[in-house]
Design an enzyme around this catalytic site. Structure first.
Site, mmCIF file in Angstrom:
data_model
loop_
_atom_site.group_PDB
_atom_site.id
_atom_site.type_symbol
_atom_site.label_atom_id
_atom_site.label_comp_id
_atom_site.label_asym_id
_atom_site.label_seq_id
_atom_site.Cartn_x
_atom_site.Cartn_y
_atom_site.Cartn_z
ATOM 1 N N SER A 28 -13.278 -21.925 -16.862
ATOM 2 C CA SER A 28 -13.150 -20.472 -16.979
ATOM 3 C C SER A 28 -12.687 -19.915 -15.639
ATOM 4 C CB SER A 28 -14.498 -19.855 -17.367
ATOM 5 O OG SER A 28 -15.485 -20.180 -16.414
ATOM 6 N N LYS A 34 -15.071 -23.785 -1.813
ATOM 7 C CA LYS A 34 -15.015 -22.432 -1.236
ATOM 8 C C LYS A 34 -16.203 -22.152 -0.322
ATOM 9 C CE LYS A 34 -12.241 -20.604 -5.003
ATOM 10 N NZ LYS A 34 -11.926 -21.943 -5.550
#
Length: 629
Positions: free
Chosen positions: A453, A410
């Site tokens: 997560s 990202k």
């Protein structure tokens, strides 16, 4: 009647079996004479022949007891009892020959052979018949097919026979030599017949018993099974079975790792050990998904000390307890040091690094959830940029040898604040690598890790278990995926290859369309997607892209990439700034954060050479609330 027999005590069942065997010895003994002598049969029920039988049957039963034939539970016996029965009936035949000599009775030479044959057949047949009757009397439970007729599949069958709730209809195996064979009473079929078998037997589950099959073949098998109307479960991997972490009878839902994972490339041991063996190692974010797996991999390479630096108390407690157990079990000489703290506290970082004389630092602590960082811009900037700067400066001042940043795909042409902060963190380390020679800095960039997560995989699984709907932001969205263990091993190896300021990119394989991932997960869990034909299925609901979210992720900014000594690690040459230029921008950004000036923070992020191209306006929740007040 079967229920009454099953409810009898074990001792009572054994006594009944002994009486049945006495009857079978009598049939074999007298039957051998009758078959051999036919119409010329002498009176077997008078004189010495009865005396021989009176001694033969109790001695034979004692031999059977000694051989353990009555210890086997009839409901679970297999064809393996043949060996024990053959030994027992051979002893019984030898006793018959001895008694005939002692009592001086006339006995044709064929009688012992007939007796041995009859008694063997009768004993084996009685056991298998009892097993069949008793198993028919129990609740069949779920009808299943075992995929894999090798050792693991056969052992799984035995384990399931000892459990209630499962009825095995067939074996399926790729090995053509096994097709149409019957193993323990179950026929082996070709995978091409799976659809017919599932429909014929109303199969609800396919159990994968292929723990040693290569990942590529396993993925292909599971891909084929996703099209079938049944749930797919799997026995644990061979490593877990061998180490005792799991039992063969433990059935797990097929992990999405099996669909997206790849055959692992054998690690280069010299690279794994280079920064760890006999060194003091520190991991920031040690309780997170990547950080915790890094710690597991690190202790395998036996560092002198391992410092677990973590903000979340419970996460630190959990990873510390797990690692301490591993160290105790394997008798490792490693000092484990759990430290609570935040990377935004430079003084604390300095004290920890200097006190424990850290040699290698893996920096995994970061805010990684894209929408949450959009909603909390200031904290995202302070943690991801200035937290990384604090770690870097502390490492330099305490003479840390190697500093490895866990970065993300990202950070490449980011459309969100989180990706931008990670790219600026890379720029910080690149500038520091050029400005000094004390600490060797490098960055490792990769995509999503399965099961981490915030990953879509556990979210989708939970939504499917709750009956849906699965929430998907866009039908065309794609992502790169890698398993956590593979990513962690590659991070450690990449870190050992850096010379200073390197940006390493992990080979993530092919990008995955998330809607296809969702459909596969629905099928793997034995359910169907909602449609006109199946209105009660799991709905896939499109919710729209979240703030800062991209349709496609990239791993490289430019095309300037080269291979390394590892087949799945590449080196990228990315644009950078000298520290003299970068520090000016960082100072301005720090002041804007201190003043909580969200608008200025956004403007400054756009000035960094991070290719930040926001797709949304400012989403910071506090700023927007004040704006609307």
């Amino acid at each position: 009647m079967l229920d009454n027999i099953l409810n009898l005590s074990r001792t009572t069942k054994r006594i009944i079996t002994i009486f049945v065997d006495i009857f079978l010895v009598a049939i074999a003994y007298f039957g051998a004479f009758i078959v051999r002598l036919e119409d010329n049969a002498i009176n077997l029920f008078d004189g010495e022949y009865l005396n021989v039988f009176a001694i033969l049957f109790p001695v034979s039963i004692l031999v059977f007891i000694k051989l353990g034939l009555y210890r086997a539970v009839l409901r679970f016996v297999t064809i393996r009892i043949v060996k024990g029965v053959l030994v027992g009936t051979a002893f019984s035949t030898a006793i018959l020959l001895l008694l005939s000599f002692l009592f001086n009775i006339w006995m044709p030479r064929s009688i012992p052979f007939l007796y041995f044959f009859f008694l063997t057949i009768l004993i084996i047949s009685s056991r298998l018949t009892f097993r069949s009757l008793l198993n028919k009397g129990k609740d069949k439970g779920q009808c299943v097919i075992i995929y894999g007729a090798g050792d693991s599949g056969r052992q799984l069958l035995t384990a399931l026979n000892q459990m209630s709730g499962y009825f095995v209809a067939a074996f399926v195996d790729d090995n053509r030599k096994l097709h149409k064979l019957t193993l323990h009473g179950i026929t082996v079929y070709s995978p091409a017949e799976l659809e017919r078998l599932i429909a014929q037997h109303n199969v609800q589950q396919v159990l994968l018993a292929i723990p040693s099959v290569p990942m590529s073949r396993r993925r292909e098998i599971i891909e084929n099974l996703t099209a079938l109307p049944c749930e797919v479960l799997s026995i644990p991997g061979m490593e877990d079975l061998v180490t005792g972490k799991a039992k063969l009878s433990t059935l797990n839902k097929v992990s999405i790792d099996d669909l997206l994972g790849r055959d692992p490339v054998k690690p280069i041991n010299d690279l794994l050990k280079a920064n760890i063996v006999n060194k003091n190692v520190m991991v920031t974010g040690a309780g997170g998904s990547i950080g915790s797996e890094l710690c597991r991999q690190i202790i395998n390479q036996q560092p002198k000390k391992l410092v677990l630096f973590e903000l979340n108390e419970f996460s630190l407690y959990a990873i510390e307890a797990e690692l301490r157990e591993v160290i105790k079990r394997n008798q490792l000489d490693i000092q484990l040091i759990p430290i609570l703290g935040t990377i935004q506290n430079k003084a604390h970082l300095m004290k920890v690094m200097s006190t424990f004389k850290i040699n290698t630092l893996y920096h995994a602590a970061a805010y990684k959830h894209v929408p949450l960082v959009e909603y909390n811009m200031i904290e995202g900037v302070k943690n991801n940029i200035f937290g990384t700067l604090n770690c870097a400066l502390s490492a330099i001042e305490t003479a840390v040898e190697s500093f490895i940043l866990i970065s993300t795909d990202k950070a490449v042409r980011p459309t969100n604040v989180m990706g931008t902060t990670k790219r600026i963190a890379e720029l910080v380390l690149q500038a520091q690598a050029k400005a000094q020679a004390t600490t060797r800095f490098c960055m490792v960039r990769f995509g999503n890790v399965l099961g981490s997560s915030g990953s879509v995989v556990p979210l989708f699984r939970k939504q499917i278990e709750q009956g849906g709907p699965i929430t998907l932001t866009h039908p065309e969205i794609t992502r790169y995926f890698m398993t956590i263990p593979e990513a962690s091993q590659l991070v450690i190896q990449a870190g050992a290859m850096g010379v200073g300021g390197d940006v390493f990119v992990l080979d993530m394989g092919e990008s995955v369309k998330i809607i296809d991932l969702a459909k596969r997960m629905i099928s793997l869990m034995g359910m169907k997607e909602k449609s006109v034909e199946n209105p009660n299925g799991i709905e896939i609901k499109i919710t729209g892209l979240r703030p800062g979210e991209k349709l496609y992720e990239e791993l490289l900014i430019g095309d300037n990439v080269s291979k390394s000594t590892h087949p799945r690690i590449m080196t990228a040459k990315e644009i950078m700034l000298d520290w003299s230029e970068l520090s000016v921008l960082l100072e301005q950004l720090g002041n804007a954060c201190a003043n909580a000036d969200v608008k200025l923070v956004r403007e400054l992020l756009l000035k960094f050479p991070a290719s930040f191209n926001p797709v949304d306006g400012i989403c910071d929740l506090v700023w927007r609330e004040k704006l609307n007040a």
